[in-house]
Scaffold this motif. Sequence first.
Motif, short mmCIF file in Angstrom:
data_model
loop_
_atom_site.label_atom_id
_atom_site.label_comp_id
_atom_site.label_asym_id
_atom_site.label_seq_id
_atom_site.Cartn_x
_atom_site.Cartn_y
_atom_site.Cartn_z
N ASN A 22 69.29 -6.85 27.64
CA ASN A 22 70.31 -5.88 27.27
C ASN A 22 71.52 -6.57 26.65
OD1 ASN A 22 68.77 -3.81 28.35
ND2 ASN A 22 69.91 -3.69 30.26
N LEU A 23 72.00 -7.62 27.32
CA LEU A 23 73.17 -8.34 26.83
C LEU A 23 72.87 -9.08 25.54
CD1 LEU A 23 76.06 -9.33 27.15
CD2 LEU A 23 75.24 -11.08 28.74
N ALA A 24 71.68 -9.67 25.46
CA ALA A 24 71.30 -10.39 24.24
C ALA A 24 71.30 -9.46 23.04
CB ALA A 24 69.92 -11.03 24.42
N ALA A 25 70.76 -8.25 23.23
CA ALA A 25 70.73 -7.29 22.12
C ALA A 25 72.13 -6.88 21.70
CB ALA A 25 69.92 -6.06 22.54
N ALA A 26 73.03 -6.68 22.67
CA ALA A 26 74.40 -6.29 22.33
C ALA A 26 75.12 -7.40 21.59
CB ALA A 26 75.15 -5.92 23.60
N LEU A 27 74.94 -8.65 22.02
CA LEU A 27 75.58 -9.77 21.35
C LEU A 27 75.00 -10.02 19.97
CD1 LEU A 27 75.89 -12.21 24.38
CD2 LEU A 27 77.80 -11.17 23.13
N ALA A 28 73.73 -9.64 19.79
CA ALA A 28 73.07 -9.84 18.49
C ALA A 28 73.68 -8.99 17.38
CB ALA A 28 71.58 -9.57 18.61
#
Length: 406
Positions: A22-28
């Motif tokens: 979830n966090l990786a997608a938001a930071l991407a």
Amino acid sequence: MKITFLIHNVYGIGGTIRTTLNLAAALAERHEVTVVSMLRHRARPRFAVDPRVRIVPLVDLREDAGDAADPRLRRPAEVFPGAERRHKQYSVLTDVRAQEYLRTSDADVLIGTRPGINVYLARFGPPGALRIAQEHLTHDTHTKKLRTQLARHYRDLDAVVTTTEADAAVYRRKMRLPGVPVLAVPNSVPDPGLPLDGERAPVIAAAGRLVRAKRFDLLIEAFAPLAAAHPDWRLRIYGTGADRERLRRLIEEQGLRGRAELMGPVSPIEGEFVKASIVASASDAESFGMTLVEAMRCGTPVVSTDCPLGPAEIITDGVDGRLTPVGDKAALAAALGELIADEAARRTMGRAAARTAAERYDPAQVARAYEELFTALAGTRRSRAWRRRTARWRTGAGRALRRLRG
């Protein structure tokens, strides 16, 4: 900015995997993001991975993979701490691959997601990168031996991030880390993208690993008198684990066959939560409480034990859910019974829960908190390094003085 997460096994199922993705997608949205999986046991991850996020496995455990024949795979890890719960799954090959990857990494930020991996980060992470340890369990769930090992290595990191303020306070009090800030950033849970105002079935839902600490037995026993008083209501428990057979027998003993059901694992769980009228948690302890936030994002009120450390930071009692004392079957049954009897209260709490979850736990909000952390850490790098050097000098001087006195 290049941001790399290091995770145990992104190809499995678990809360740490879910929240990391979830966090990786938001930071991407604004950064180049990589998720490095220490282990791999299947062709594709079970959870959906944002196409902008790159997955890099280090050790492939599949039988047809070349790593299966490497003799280093059968030698116990020497760097990964022996007191870590996952040590048996790590090997000399994992140690070597982690060292090779980290020593050549060009990431600006490296984030470890479990204690043993954070040791890799401290040992092998390039000094030019920000190195951040995430704690997805809690300080006090680790053995004394592991805590001692972590304290030694965490002093070389840039920050320790817990999922609750309560756990951050424990770390600050019990683990001296000069120049290493310890702070809390909650896990992120995305919008499920489901209609929240549809018809709700007379169902109490619960989800998690079927283990004793989750206290599904307490929930089943609390539901028994409610089942008698409200014959149209059902209890559905989602998940798998070692306690399944014991829980099945308990359901039979309580006369709840057909009323309380073990549904097995379901992922994503939001599709079930959005159909239920209440979500319940009877845990003795939680490091955060992902299922609570997932339920709230579905507009479903949660009744939870007020266990350490997460629920009280997630739920405002009487506003967006209910909190009951740990292990108190009567209080749990009473809180569930009140909501069963009051549909208007359920809907009001459910709307409040959806608002709370969106404001606090949306991935974009959590990603901004991490970006602010990265900026702050980069700006204080020199002052924090000086604090570490000063603390080490004082420690060394103190030891020398004690030797002289001896």
